[in-house]
Design a protein around this motif. Structure first.
Motif, PDB file in Angstrom:
ATOM      1  N   GLU A  16       1.976   0.609   4.924  1.00  0.00           N
ATOM      2  CA  GLU A  16       2.404   0.008   5.955  1.00  0.00           C
ATOM      3  C   GLU A  16       3.932  -0.648   5.724  1.00  0.00           C
ATOM      4  O   GLU A  16       4.651  -0.798   6.836  1.00  0.00           O
ATOM      5  CB  GLU A  16       1.492  -1.401   6.131  1.00  0.00           C
ATOM      6  N   ILE A  17       4.225  -1.011   4.649  1.00  0.00           N
ATOM      7  CA  ILE A  17       5.449  -1.288   4.069  1.00  0.00           C
ATOM      8  C   ILE A  17       6.294  -0.120   4.722  1.00  0.00           C
ATOM      9  O   ILE A  17       7.654  -0.317   4.968  1.00  0.00           O
ATOM     10  CB  ILE A  17       5.693  -1.920   2.594  1.00  0.00           C
ATOM     11  N   ALA A  18       5.974   1.072   4.140  1.00  0.00           N
ATOM     12  CA  ALA A  18       6.708   2.438   4.569  1.00  0.00           C
ATOM     13  C   ALA A  18       6.937   2.530   5.890  1.00  0.00           C
ATOM     14  O   ALA A  18       8.210   2.630   6.394  1.00  0.00           O
ATOM     15  CB  ALA A  18       6.046   3.440   4.063  1.00  0.00           C
ATOM     16  N   LEU A  19       6.079   2.169   6.975  1.00  0.00           N
ATOM     17  CA  LEU A  19       6.171   2.199   8.281  1.00  0.00           C
ATOM     18  C   LEU A  19       7.372   1.225   8.579  1.00  0.00           C
ATOM     19  O   LEU A  19       8.113   1.475   9.458  1.00  0.00           O
ATOM     20  CB  LEU A  19       4.958   1.730   8.964  1.00  0.00           C
ATOM     21  N   MET A  20       6.952   0.064   8.262  1.00  0.00           N
ATOM     22  CA  MET A  20       8.013  -1.200   8.638  1.00  0.00           C
ATOM     23  C   MET A  20       9.394  -1.106   8.233  1.00  0.00           C
ATOM     24  O   MET A  20      10.396  -1.536   9.063  1.00  0.00           O
ATOM     25  CB  MET A  20       7.335  -2.678   8.385  1.00  0.00           C
ATOM     26  N   THR A  21       9.589  -0.703   6.924  1.00  0.00           N
ATOM     27  CA  THR A  21      10.939  -0.637   6.516  1.00  0.00           C
ATOM     28  C   THR A  21      11.478   0.558   7.142  1.00  0.00           C
ATOM     29  O   THR A  21      12.710   0.519   7.374  1.00  0.00           O
ATOM     30  CB  THR A  21      11.003  -0.586   4.961  1.00  0.00           C
ATOM     31  N   ASP A  22      10.993   1.756   7.275  1.00  0.00           N
ATOM     32  CA  ASP A  22      11.543   2.723   8.012  1.00  0.00           C
ATOM     33  C   ASP A  22      11.962   2.292   9.193  1.00  0.00           C
ATOM     34  O   ASP A  22      12.989   2.928  10.034  1.00  0.00           O
ATOM     35  CB  ASP A  22      10.613   4.019   8.034  1.00  0.00           C
ATOM     36  N   ARG A  23      11.039   1.647  10.222  1.00  0.00           N
ATOM     37  CA  ARG A  23      11.443   1.225  11.334  1.00  0.00           C
ATOM     38  C   ARG A  23      12.615   0.362  11.323  1.00  0.00           C
ATOM     39  O   ARG A  23      13.645   0.115  12.247  1.00  0.00           O
ATOM     40  CB  ARG A  23      10.153   0.568  12.098  1.00  0.00           C
ATOM     41  N   GLN A  44      -0.087   5.838  -4.158  1.00  0.00           N
ATOM     42  CA  GLN A  44      -0.825   4.884  -4.016  1.00  0.00           C
ATOM     43  C   GLN A  44      -0.754   4.303  -2.684  1.00  0.00           C
ATOM     44  O   GLN A  44      -0.684   3.190  -2.557  1.00  0.00           O
ATOM     45  CB  GLN A  44      -1.223   3.956  -5.057  1.00  0.00           C
ATOM     46  N   PRO A  45      -0.862   5.040  -1.641  1.00  0.00           N
ATOM     47  CA  PRO A  45      -0.513   4.484  -0.216  1.00  0.00           C
ATOM     48  C   PRO A  45      -1.498   3.330   0.220  1.00  0.00           C
ATOM     49  O   PRO A  45      -0.903   2.615   1.017  1.00  0.00           O
ATOM     50  CB  PRO A  45      -0.658   5.699   0.676  1.00  0.00           C
ATOM     51  N   ASN A  46      -2.475   3.306   0.126  1.00  0.00           N
ATOM     52  CA  ASN A  46      -3.402   2.482   0.454  1.00  0.00           C
ATOM     53  C   ASN A  46      -3.662   1.335  -0.435  1.00  0.00           C
ATOM     54  O   ASN A  46      -4.306   0.298  -0.112  1.00  0.00           O
ATOM     55  CB  ASN A  46      -4.731   3.074   0.510  1.00  0.00           C
ATOM     56  N   LYS A  47      -3.018   1.144  -1.515  1.00  0.00           N
ATOM     57  CA  LYS A  47      -2.887  -0.088  -2.514  1.00  0.00           C
ATOM     58  C   LYS A  47      -2.415  -1.180  -1.812  1.00  0.00           C
ATOM     59  O   LYS A  47      -1.333  -0.998  -1.206  1.00  0.00           O
ATOM     60  CB  LYS A  47      -2.268   0.303  -3.828  1.00  0.00           C
ATOM     61  N   THR A  48      -2.938  -2.373  -2.125  1.00  0.00           N
ATOM     62  CA  THR A  48      -2.351  -3.649  -1.625  1.00  0.00           C
ATOM     63  C   THR A  48      -1.227  -4.010  -2.218  1.00  0.00           C
ATOM     64  O   THR A  48      -1.083  -3.851  -3.587  1.00  0.00           O
ATOM     65  CB  THR A  48      -3.461  -4.797  -1.787  1.00  0.00           C
ATOM     66  N   SER A  49       0.045  -4.109  -1.765  1.00  0.00           N
ATOM     67  CA  SER A  49       1.025  -4.526  -2.281  1.00  0.00           C
ATOM     68  C   SER A  49       0.963  -5.929  -2.614  1.00  0.00           C
ATOM     69  O   SER A  49       0.679  -6.894  -1.825  1.00  0.00           O
ATOM     70  CB  SER A  49       2.154  -4.517  -1.247  1.00  0.00           C
ATOM     71  N   THR A  50       1.530  -6.492  -3.859  1.00  0.00           N
ATOM     72  CA  THR A  50       1.782  -7.434  -4.159  1.00  0.00           C
ATOM     73  C   THR A  50       2.949  -8.417  -3.545  1.00  0.00           C
ATOM     74  O   THR A  50       3.757  -7.692  -3.002  1.00  0.00           O
ATOM     75  CB  THR A  50       1.831  -7.845  -5.673  1.00  0.00           C
TER      76      THR A  50
END
Length: 292
Positions: free
Chosen positions: A41-48, A98-104
Motif C-alpha cells: 500500500e505504501i508502494a501504491l501511495m508513494t508512486d501516486r 514482503q509486500p503484505n507485511k505491516t509497516s511499522t
C-alpha cells in the motif's frame, strides 16, 4: 469519514484530488484509515504521490529481484518496481520484499522522507542570478508552429521551476496561468481558455481552449508523450517524463545539456548561458492557430 480528522483537516480531499487514495482499492470503498498499512500500500501511495501511475501501470520488464516475488500480485508489480527504482522502498537483507507485511511507523516515516526527497529534488537548483522571461508570440495559422512576431515580453517569478540532471521542469498550472494573464493583457479574449479537467486516478490534465475549438491538449504524469488536436489524438514528445510536485504536473521545458537558441512549441524554452536567461514561450491564437 465525515467526522474523521483526516476529513476535517482537508487531508482526505487532498489525497483523493491528487489520486493518492483511490476508493475502488478498498473493499466496499471502506477506507478504514486506522488500519495498519501494508508495504504494498505504501508502494501504491508513494508512486501516486510521485506521479508514477502511468509507468507503474506498464508491464514490468524481466523479473523483480526479490526472493518472494511470487507473493507480489501482477497488478502491484509495476508499483513495487517504480517505488524501488525511486529509492522509496527497499528489500530486506534476506532478499525478500514482503509486500503484505505491516509497516511499522518508523518504516513509514523513512519511506515518506525518501519520497519527499525524490519529489523535491532540484527545487532550489537554479542560480539566484537566473532570469525567467516569458515571451508572448503569435502562432502560425493552421500549423503547430510559432512565428517570429513577439507581442509582449517580460520577466516573471510566477512559475515554479526545478532542475534535475540538467533538465528544467516548470509547473503546467503556472504556465497556463501566466499565458492566460498575457492573453488578457493583450486583449485576446476571443480564444480564452474555458476548460481545465484533472483526472486524478489516471493523473491526466486536459485543457480545452474554447468551446468546440479544434486544439485540445492532454498531459499525463510519468509520460513523455502529450496529445493535442481535436479529441487529443496527435502525439508530441517531451525529452523526459512529466514529473509530479505537490500534486501538480511539472513539464520539461529545457535541457541545459542541449539548450535551444529560440523558444519552440511544446513549452520549449530557450537558454542564454551568457546572460543566464531562460525564455519561456507563450502563444497567441491567430485564426486557427495553436496554443502550446
Amino acid at each position: 469519514m465525515s467526522g474523521h480528522w483526516l476529513t476535517s483537516q482537508g487531508w482526505l480531499d487532498a489525497a483523493l484530488y491528487s489520486g493518492m487514495v483511490v476508493p475502488d482499492d478498498y473493499n466496499g470503498k471502506n477506507f478504514r484509515p486506522e488500519k495498519a498499512i501494508a508495504r504494498y500500500e505504501i508502494a501504491l501511495m508513494t508512486d501516486r504521490a510521485l506521479g508514477l501511475v502511468y509507468p507503474a501501470s506498464q508491464p514490468v520488464e524481466g523479473e523483480l529481484p526479490f526472493t518472494d516475488k511470487e507473493e507480489i500480485l501482477d497488478w502491484m508489480k509495476g508499483y513495487v518496481n517504480e517505488s524501488v527504482k525511486a529509492g522509496v522502498l527497499k528489500g530486506y537483507p534476506d532478499g525478500s520484499f514482503q509486500p503484505n507485511k505491516t509497516s511499522t511507523r518508523a518504516e513509514a516515516v523513512v519511506m515518506i522522507q525518501r519520497m519527499l526527497e525524490e519529489m523535491e529534488e532540484g527545487i532550489d537548483a537554479l542560480d539566484s542570478a537566473t532570469t525567467i522571461r516569458v515571451q508572448y508570440r503569435e502562432s502560425i495559422p493552421y500549423t503547430h508552429e510559432i512565428s517570429d512576431t513577439i507581442l509582449q515580453e517580460r520577466e516573471t517569478d510566477q512559475i515554479q521551476l526545478q532542475v534535475i540532471d540538467n533538465i528544467v521542469y516548470a509547473s503546467l498550472n503556472d504556465l497556463y496561468d501566466v499565458q492566460i494573464e498575457m492573453m488578457q493583457e493583450n486583449g485576446n479574449t476571443q480564444w480564452e481558455i474555458i476548460g481545465f479537467e484533472w483526472w486524478p486516478i489516471e493523473q491526466k490534465f486536459y485543457v480545452e481552449p474554447m468551446d468546440g475549438f479544434y486544439w485540445e491538449f492532454q498531459y499525463q504524469a510519468g509520460d513523455t508523450t502529450y496529445y493535442w488536436g481535436k479529441w487529443s489524438v496527435h502525439p508530441s514528445y517531451f525529452c523526459e517524463p512529466v514529473r509530479f510536485l505537490y500534486g501538480e504536473l511539472m513539464v520539461p521545458i529545457c535541457d541545459f545539456s542541449h539548450p535551444k537558441e529560440e523558444p519552440q512549441e511544446g513549452w520549449q524554452a530557450a537558454w542564454d548561458a551568457e546572460t543566464q536567461t531562460l525564455t519561456v514561450p507563450m502563444f497567441y491564437y491567430n485564426g486557427w492557430g495553436m496554443i502550446s
